[in-house]
Each structure stands twice: as C-alpha cells, then as structure tokens.
Design an enzyme around this catalytic site. Sequence first.
Site, PDB file in Angstrom:
ATOM      1  N   ASN A  92     -10.513  -2.859  -6.381  1.00 33.40           N
ATOM      2  CA  ASN A  92      -9.711  -1.877  -7.130  1.00 33.40           C
ATOM      3  C   ASN A  92     -10.303  -1.565  -8.508  1.00 33.40           C
ATOM      4  O   ASN A  92      -9.946  -0.553  -9.117  1.00 33.40           O
ATOM      5  CB  ASN A  92      -8.276  -2.380  -7.298  1.00 33.40           C
ATOM      6  CG  ASN A  92      -7.423  -2.261  -6.035  1.00 33.40           C
ATOM      7  OD1 ASN A  92      -6.461  -3.021  -5.875  1.00 33.40           O
ATOM      8  ND2 ASN A  92      -7.750  -1.352  -5.136  1.00 33.40           N
ATOM      9  N   TRP A  93     -11.233  -2.423  -8.982  1.00 37.06           N
ATOM     10  CA  TRP A  93     -11.885  -2.121 -10.270  1.00 37.06           C
ATOM     11  C   TRP A  93     -12.704  -0.838 -10.161  1.00 37.06           C
ATOM     12  O   TRP A  93     -13.019  -0.199 -11.171  1.00 37.06           O
ATOM     13  CB  TRP A  93     -12.803  -3.276 -10.702  1.00 37.06           C
ATOM     14  CG  TRP A  93     -12.077  -4.543 -11.067  1.00 37.06           C
ATOM     15  CD1 TRP A  93     -12.055  -5.707 -10.321  1.00 37.06           C
ATOM     16  CD2 TRP A  93     -11.269  -4.804 -12.211  1.00 37.06           C
ATOM     17  NE1 TRP A  93     -11.283  -6.672 -10.935  1.00 37.06           N
ATOM     18  CE2 TRP A  93     -10.782  -6.136 -12.105  1.00 37.06           C
ATOM     19  CE3 TRP A  93     -10.899  -4.035 -13.320  1.00 37.06           C
ATOM     20  CZ2 TRP A  93      -9.942  -6.716 -13.065  1.00 37.06           C
ATOM     21  CZ3 TRP A  93     -10.073  -4.608 -14.284  1.00 37.06           C
ATOM     22  CH2 TRP A  93      -9.604  -5.942 -14.166  1.00 37.06           C
TER      23      TRP A  93
ATOM     24  N   ARG B 200      -5.499  -2.278   8.397  1.00 38.49           N
ATOM     25  CA  ARG B 200      -6.677  -3.056   8.062  1.00 38.49           C
ATOM     26  C   ARG B 200      -6.312  -4.148   7.072  1.00 38.49           C
ATOM     27  O   ARG B 200      -5.270  -4.080   6.422  1.00 38.49           O
ATOM     28  CB  ARG B 200      -7.791  -2.160   7.499  1.00 38.49           C
ATOM     29  CG  ARG B 200      -7.361  -1.214   6.395  1.00 38.49           C
ATOM     30  CD  ARG B 200      -8.499  -0.377   5.865  1.00 38.49           C
ATOM     31  NE  ARG B 200      -8.024   0.521   4.828  1.00 38.49           N
ATOM     32  CZ  ARG B 200      -7.727   1.816   5.051  1.00 38.49           C
ATOM     33  NH1 ARG B 200      -7.879   2.340   6.242  1.00 38.49           N
ATOM     34  NH2 ARG B 200      -7.272   2.585   4.071  1.00 38.49           N
TER      35      ARG B 200
ATOM     36  N   ASP C 203       0.817  -1.209   0.000  1.00 36.07           N
ATOM     37  CA  ASP C 203       0.000   0.000   0.000  1.00 36.07           C
ATOM     38  C   ASP C 203       0.853   1.262   0.000  1.00 36.07           C
ATOM     39  O   ASP C 203       1.991   1.248   0.441  1.00 36.07           O
ATOM     40  CB  ASP C 203      -0.938  -0.018   1.224  1.00 36.07           C
ATOM     41  CG  ASP C 203      -2.114   0.940   1.083  1.00 36.07           C
ATOM     42  OD1 ASP C 203      -2.784   1.209   2.088  1.00 36.07           O
ATOM     43  OD2 ASP C 203      -2.327   1.430  -0.040  1.00 36.07           O
TER      44      ASP C 203
HETATM   45  C1  FPP Z   1      -1.935   0.299  -3.323  1.00 40.10           C
HETATM   46  O1  FPP Z   1      -1.418   1.581  -3.426  1.00 40.10           O
HETATM   47  C2  FPP Z   1      -1.385  -0.599  -4.266  1.00 40.10           C
HETATM   48  C3  FPP Z   1      -2.080  -1.243  -5.238  1.00 40.10           C
HETATM   49  C4  FPP Z   1      -3.326  -0.919  -5.771  1.00 40.10           C
HETATM   50  C5  FPP Z   1      -1.623  -2.432  -5.793  1.00 40.10           C
HETATM   51  C6  FPP Z   1      -0.146  -2.599  -5.800  1.00 40.10           C
HETATM   52  C7  FPP Z   1       0.346  -2.448  -7.176  1.00 40.10           C
HETATM   53  C8  FPP Z   1       1.641  -2.386  -7.510  1.00 40.10           C
HETATM   54  C9  FPP Z   1       2.734  -2.477  -6.577  1.00 40.10           C
HETATM   55  C10 FPP Z   1       2.017  -2.209  -8.919  1.00 40.10           C
HETATM   56  C11 FPP Z   1       1.612  -3.340  -9.805  1.00 40.10           C
HETATM   57  C12 FPP Z   1       1.975  -4.634  -9.250  1.00 40.10           C
HETATM   58  C13 FPP Z   1       2.621  -5.590  -9.875  1.00 40.10           C
HETATM   59  C14 FPP Z   1       2.985  -6.844  -9.179  1.00 40.10           C
HETATM   60  C15 FPP Z   1       3.035  -5.477 -11.248  1.00 40.10           C
HETATM   61  P1  FPP Z   1      -2.520   2.699  -3.554  1.00 40.10           P
HETATM   62  O2  FPP Z   1      -2.651   3.038  -4.943  1.00 40.10           O
HETATM   63  O3  FPP Z   1      -3.737   2.267  -2.869  1.00 40.10           O
HETATM   64  O4  FPP Z   1      -1.852   3.841  -2.749  1.00 40.10           O
HETATM   65  P2  FPP Z   1      -2.621   4.914  -1.857  1.00 40.10           P
HETATM   66  O5  FPP Z   1      -3.307   4.129  -0.781  1.00 40.10           O
HETATM   67  O6  FPP Z   1      -1.516   5.758  -1.351  1.00 40.10           O
HETATM   68  O7  FPP Z   1      -3.557   5.633  -2.745  1.00 40.10           O
END
Ligand code: FPP
Length: 244
Positions: A66-67, A192, A18
């Site tokens: 996430n979608w 969480r 995250d």
């Molecule tokens: C959360 O950060 C992370 C994700 C949605 C997924 C993790 C994705 C990656 C590390 C990149 C793609 C993965 C691979 C294996 C190729 P966030 O976007 O929720 O961050 P925030 O909470 O600060 O908004």
Amino acid sequence: MDTLKPERLPVHLAVIMDGNGRWAKKRMLRRIVGHRKGVETVRVIVEECSRLGIKYLTLFAFSAENWLRPKTEVKALMALLKKYVRMEVARMMQNNIRFNVIGNRADLPDDINAEIEAAIAKTAGNTGMLLTLALSYGGRQEIVMAARKMALEAVAGRLAPEQIDERLFTASLYTADIPDPDLLIRSSGEMRISNFLLWQLAYAELYFTDVDWPDFDRNELARAFRDYQSRERRFGMTSDQLRK
Ligand code: FPP
C-alpha cells in the site's frame, strides 16, 4: 435462519477490509471518505467480535504494497490510523481488548509508532479479545524475516539446520503467540489473499463477500459465521476419521 452456535465460532478471525475506494467512487465521493467510513466499520466489527467472544481478530489495515499508493492517500490513511489508535484505547479498555500490531513497524512514522506503543502498553493487562492490526505487513516479507532470523541463529551456531521445522518457523513469525486463523473474510468481491498471512492461512476457511467494507456490518458478520459453521474442516483427513 440458523442461529449462531457460540461453541462453533472461529477462535481467530482474519479480515481483508477491501472496497473503501470503490464504495466512495460509487457515491461520487473522494476515496478518503470511503476509508473514514471504513474506520467506523472497524469499530462496529471489533466491538461485535469482542461481544461474541472471538478470541483473536486480525485486520489487514495497511499492506507493505500500500506504500505504492498516491502519497496523498498514504498520508490520509496514516492520519486515520493515528487517530484511530489514539481514540480507540478507551473503548478497548472498556471491552477488555488487548491491542497488538504485526508488520514492519520500522516503516511507520515515529508519531504513529508512539501511539501504537502507548496503546499496546495501556491494554497489555486486558484478558479479552486480542485485536491485531497488520500495518506495513506482507506475508512474503514476514517469511523472509523469519528465515533471516533463523539463519542468523544458525550462523551464530545456536541453531542446527535440522532443528528448523514448522514449529520453529511458526515461532519465528510476527504471529508467534497467535493461533492460525480459522476464518478469513474478504470484503468487496475480490477473491485473492493479497500477500496476507501466507503461512498462517494454510488451513483457514475462506469467505468472500461482494459487500464493500464500509457497508460490512453485524449482519454480514453473522452471515459469514453461519457459513463458517456449516463447513466441515478436515485438515487433510477423511470425513469418517473426523466422526470417530
Ligand atoms: C482497502 O480498500 C482498504 C485498505 C487499504 C485498508 C483498510 C483501511 C481502513 C479500513 C481504514 C484505516 C484502518 C484503520 C484500522 C484505522 P481500498 O482502498 O483498496 O478500496 P478499493 O479496492 O475499492 O480501491
């Protein structure tokens, strides 16, 4: 500083990666830049876990929820994912890593499923760490999927209700052949589970760090492992029983 005890490392490490977006925002950068940096962190941590002899590593790379994100971000994340799976196969072969995916693959674009299939097939013979990406994955959705599977068996007369127990339930999940996680790490300060491995995390140790995923490195990993190694896991028993 205590050194890491190889015999007390987690067999299965699960990670909620995250903080990509916040990392980028703090630097006045677009969120996708944070995700790109997040992929570099994935590479480092996969290699380090493999080097340390971790047997199972499961990364929460894209949740069923996430979608709901902006279409542009979903598209960008899918493009990153496709490139990662394609580019990393060679490195997985070098490190004897076996590749796996859990989640509702039917939600994923065909071209990504094709890359995943190719990577799973290519690495199937490897005997080192099992790297599992959770993609379009949700713990509740997985439990419903398992319940439906067993209900269908029951309706077909191949399963009696009293045969449904924890062992059968576990065997009906995406993670049927993977032991439960010993340690869950979540980066970026949120405390969480976010619908991740709900059944499997029943007795996992939880480790939360304020470090954003793009900044998570070998030292942070070692810090988490040292913390894990200092804990007493009792699984509902007493300390005295453990010492016997
Ligand atoms: C959360 O950060 C992370 C994700 C949605 C997924 C993790 C994705 C990656 C590390 C990149 C793609 C993965 C691979 C294996 C190729 P966030 O976007 O929720 O961050 P925030 O909470 O600060 O908004």
